[in-house]
Design an enzyme around this catalytic site. Structure first.
Site, PDB file in Angstrom:
ATOM      1  N   LYS A 150       0.879  -1.182   0.000  1.00 20.94           N
ATOM      2  CA  LYS A 150       0.000   0.000   0.000  1.00 20.94           C
ATOM      3  C   LYS A 150       0.907   1.219   0.000  1.00 20.94           C
ATOM      4  O   LYS A 150       2.119   1.101   0.103  1.00 20.94           O
ATOM      5  CB  LYS A 150      -0.857   0.016   1.260  1.00 20.94           C
ATOM      6  CG  LYS A 150      -2.126  -0.801   1.169  1.00 20.94           C
ATOM      7  CD  LYS A 150      -3.028  -0.318   2.275  1.00 20.94           C
ATOM      8  CE  LYS A 150      -4.240  -1.190   2.474  1.00 20.94           C
ATOM      9  NZ  LYS A 150      -4.952  -0.776   3.683  1.00 20.94           N
ATOM     10  N   HIS A 192       2.668   6.896   2.957  1.00 19.17           N
ATOM     11  CA  HIS A 192       2.249   8.282   2.792  1.00 19.17           C
ATOM     12  C   HIS A 192       2.948   9.214   3.764  1.00 19.17           C
ATOM     13  O   HIS A 192       3.762   8.771   4.588  1.00 19.17           O
ATOM     14  CB  HIS A 192       0.732   8.396   2.901  1.00 19.17           C
ATOM     15  CG  HIS A 192       0.160   7.681   4.082  1.00 19.17           C
ATOM     16  ND1 HIS A 192       0.375   8.096   5.367  1.00 19.17           N
ATOM     17  CD2 HIS A 192      -0.599   6.545   4.166  1.00 19.17           C
ATOM     18  CE1 HIS A 192      -0.235   7.279   6.204  1.00 19.17           C
ATOM     19  NE2 HIS A 192      -0.827   6.323   5.498  1.00 19.17           N
ATOM     20  N   HIS A 204       3.266   8.172   7.307  1.00 18.04           N
ATOM     21  CA  HIS A 204       4.325   7.220   7.661  1.00 18.04           C
ATOM     22  C   HIS A 204       5.669   7.931   7.785  1.00 18.04           C
ATOM     23  O   HIS A 204       6.494   7.567   8.616  1.00 18.04           O
ATOM     24  CB  HIS A 204       4.401   6.091   6.635  1.00 18.04           C
ATOM     25  CG  HIS A 204       3.181   5.219   6.623  1.00 18.04           C
ATOM     26  ND1 HIS A 204       2.412   5.027   5.503  1.00 18.04           N
ATOM     27  CD2 HIS A 204       2.575   4.526   7.619  1.00 18.04           C
ATOM     28  CE1 HIS A 204       1.398   4.226   5.801  1.00 18.04           C
ATOM     29  NE2 HIS A 204       1.473   3.913   7.080  1.00 18.04           N
TER      30      HIS A 204
END
Ligand code: ARG
Length: 604
Positions: free
Chosen positions: A138, A141, A144
């Site tokens: 995934k 972003h 993170h």
């Protein structure tokens, strides 16, 4: 050696109030250096003495303050005691101030501040910090990225204060996204391509475009398109609406949960490829982990957790067949957490309970800190609630450090931002800025310096305010060399290094610091007195902004000192004392920057 001075004040104070020196020390604080020159160095508020029971309330606060100030004896260190508004001010002997501070800074620069009496109670024990924790397959972003740098700061701070620190990365490496990736791979994938161009290939085979691993590549979408991948993307777009993809994904995930060899082997490959990429980026950021774990490790342990919850009569089965834990105060299910789906599979929180129990057993931590964005606050409250209901008293020592959203972190390539793009952008913009400065032309490794400075700019921007606030990202503001930016900190550090390099041949000593009683030098020394308090503040609320502000003020004070206190051309005694001061400041600056997760540069 701020403690030496606090202790000297506490000694005199304890003679007139009813508590010991040790009890008074935490109440004594350094007076912040403001623009207007402060004459006092330390202070204590009478209210804090009242609260501590050091003095009984005695009529009017101001009269009491005045009376106390009059009673306190002066000595060689504490030269003056003055009553302010509800506060008693102490002025220290400036020569002793310079001597003691610089002596300690030179004999043990890395122990300065962190070994203060004020912080002694924080030493020892083991802290587990869980941070970064991206989801494999995934998007990585901005959240993170924030978790990565904030968690790194917390771990560095705890370590500096004398804790044993374990850094854990808890990967989101389980769940339906692997169903999608696996199903996609089984349709369009090729082992050969996976070996030669792993991440590009995972991008190709993925049925949904928004969630994928291509963000990890130095390649952007644009590059991928030019590599001729439009066809795949097109196919995938059509497939997106296809119900059969969904069922294929569910089917793949089921095989995974049942630990079927082939599915498991693919999953392992995807995970490994992605983790290797992450590690490369963590290295650029100067971050590392002691332990990579992930949801997949704990999925198998969730059965035991559920059994335990059942035995403890905490798990209830609903009409829909789900398993829930009542979280309400009244026991009326007005709030609850779901731990098992009706098909028997576990949820995010179930795996988190298993992970916490496993970590406690494996690492025996004294406290555990989770760093994620604020949207997960409720999740962590529930997690801690359940752990505590299970009878684990250590749940009280589990904390969630929450942070807000970053808006507008886009690059020249466009709106969509991938971590590596952000690092590239920071570096290339910095290289451009540096080209315009004279000194950078002689840099040996301009790229590396630009990267380090760029990253420090990102970190400072992120750490300036309360972590919980959202903020708007602005490249131009972030990379300014003036103003309170990471570039300014690096610039100050590099400038001090260059000064010290220029005078490297003249061996200097800190034996005679008597030339340092001018107001510029005194301001710097007064500011250094605050370092341990600032570390304490940051350790208490786990917010980096206290340390950031301290380092910014230090840099501003140094800039003035630099202008007004020349080394070159000054009489030998003044030159030596100033070099001693500048070198002390450089080491405090560098140590503070390192705690924030910034690697100081020597030249820029
Ligand atoms: N992987 C999660 C996410 O990206 C964050 C994990 C946080 N840690 C935890 N123990 N739940 O949203």
């Amino acid at each position: 050696m701020a403690c030496f001075f606090r202790r000297s004040v506490a000694l005199q104070l304890s003679k007139v109030v009813g508590v010991s020196e040790d009890a008074l020390i935490p109440l004594i604080s350094a007076v912040p250096v403001s623009k207007k020159q402060t004459t006092s160095d330390l202070r204590v508020s009478v209210n804090s003495l009242l609260q501590r029971g050091a003095v009984p309330p005695d009529g009017d606060l101001q009269t009491q303050t005045q009376a106390l100030a009059n009673q306190i004896k002066r000595d060689a260190v504490v030269e003056e005691v003055v009553a302010g508004r509800g506060v008693i001010h102490f002025r220290l002997n400036r020569l002793i101030l310079a001597q003691k501070l610089l002596e300690q800074l030179h004999s043990e620069p890395d122990g300065f501040g962190v070994k203060s009496d004020l912080l002694r109670h924080l030493q020892g024990g083991r802290t587990l910090v869980e941070f970064s924790s991206p989801n494999i397959a995934k998007k990585f972003h901005a959240g993170h990225l924030r978790s990565t740098i904030i968690g790194n700061f917390i771990a560095n701070l705890k370590k500096a204060l004398g804790k044993d620190v374990i850094r854990v990365n808890y990967l989101g490496d389980w769940g339906m996204q692997f169903g999608l990736l696996g199903a996609g791979f089984e349709r369009f994938g090729s082992q050969e391509k996976l070996k030669t161009r792993p991440l590009e290939h995972l991008f190709e085979v993925r049925p949904y475009r928004d969630v994928c691993v291509f963000h990890l590549l130095s390649l952007s979408l644009v590059d991928l398109f030019s590599l001729g991948l439009q066809v795949y993307v097109q196919v995938n777009r059509e497939v997106e609406s296809d119900e059969s993809v969904r069922s294929a994904a569910a089917e793949f995930y089921r095989r995974l949960v049942q630990r079927e060899d082939q599915a498991l082997e693919l999953w392992r490959q995807f995970r490994e490829i992605t983790v290797d990429e992450y590690k490369r980026i963590y290295q650029r950021l100067g971050v590392d982990f002691d332990h990579y774990s992930g949801e997949s490790f704990h999925d198998g342990q969730t059965q035991n957790v559920l059994e335990e919850l059942k035995t403890k009569r905490l798990l209830k089965t609903t009409e829909k067949g789900t398993g829930v834990v009542d979280l309400s105060a009244m026991g009326d299910m007005s709030s609850y957490a779901t731990l098992v789906r009706s098909d028997g599979t576990s949820l995010y929180i179930t795996r988190d309970i298993a992970a916490a129990l496993d970590r406690k057993q494996r690492f025996g931590f004294d406290e555990m800190i989770y760093v994620t964005d604020k949207s997960q606050s409720v999740h962590f409250q529930q997690l801690f609630h359940i752990l505590s209901a299970m009878g684990h008293e250590w749940a009280e020592r589990c904390h969630h450090v929450a942070f807000g959203l970053v808006q507008g972190m886009s690059t020249r390539r466009g709106e969509v931002v991938f971590l590596e793009d952000v690092l590239e952008e920071a570096r290339s913009r910095m290289i451009n800025n540096m080209r315009q400065s004279r000194t950078s032309k002689v840099l040996e490794e301009p790229e590396l310096t630009a990267e380090r400075v760029g990253i420090s700019a990102l970190i400072i921007q992120d750490f300036k305010g309360p972590l919980i606030s959202d903020y708007k990202f602005d490249w131009d503001k972030v990379l300014q060399s003036q103003g309170d930016t990471g570039v300014f900190l690096q610039y100050t550090h590099a400038r001090l290094c260059s000064l010290l390099r220029r005078h490297a041949s003249e061996s200097y000593s800190c034996r005679d610091v008597s030339p340092l009683t001018d107001s510029r030098s005194v301001s710097v020394l007064q500011h250094l007195l605050r370092y341990d308090e600032v570390l304490l503040q940051s350790a208490n609320d786990l917010q980096p902004r206290h340390l950031v502000n301290f380092l910014m003020t230090l840099s501003h004070l140094v800039a003035s000192a630099h202008r007004e206190l020349p080394v070159k051309g000054s009489p030998a005694a003044a030159a030596q004392a100033r070099l001693c001061l500048f070198s002390a400041v450089r080491s405090v600056l560098a140590n503070g920057m390192r705690i924030l997760g910034i690697t100081p540069v020597d030249k820029m």
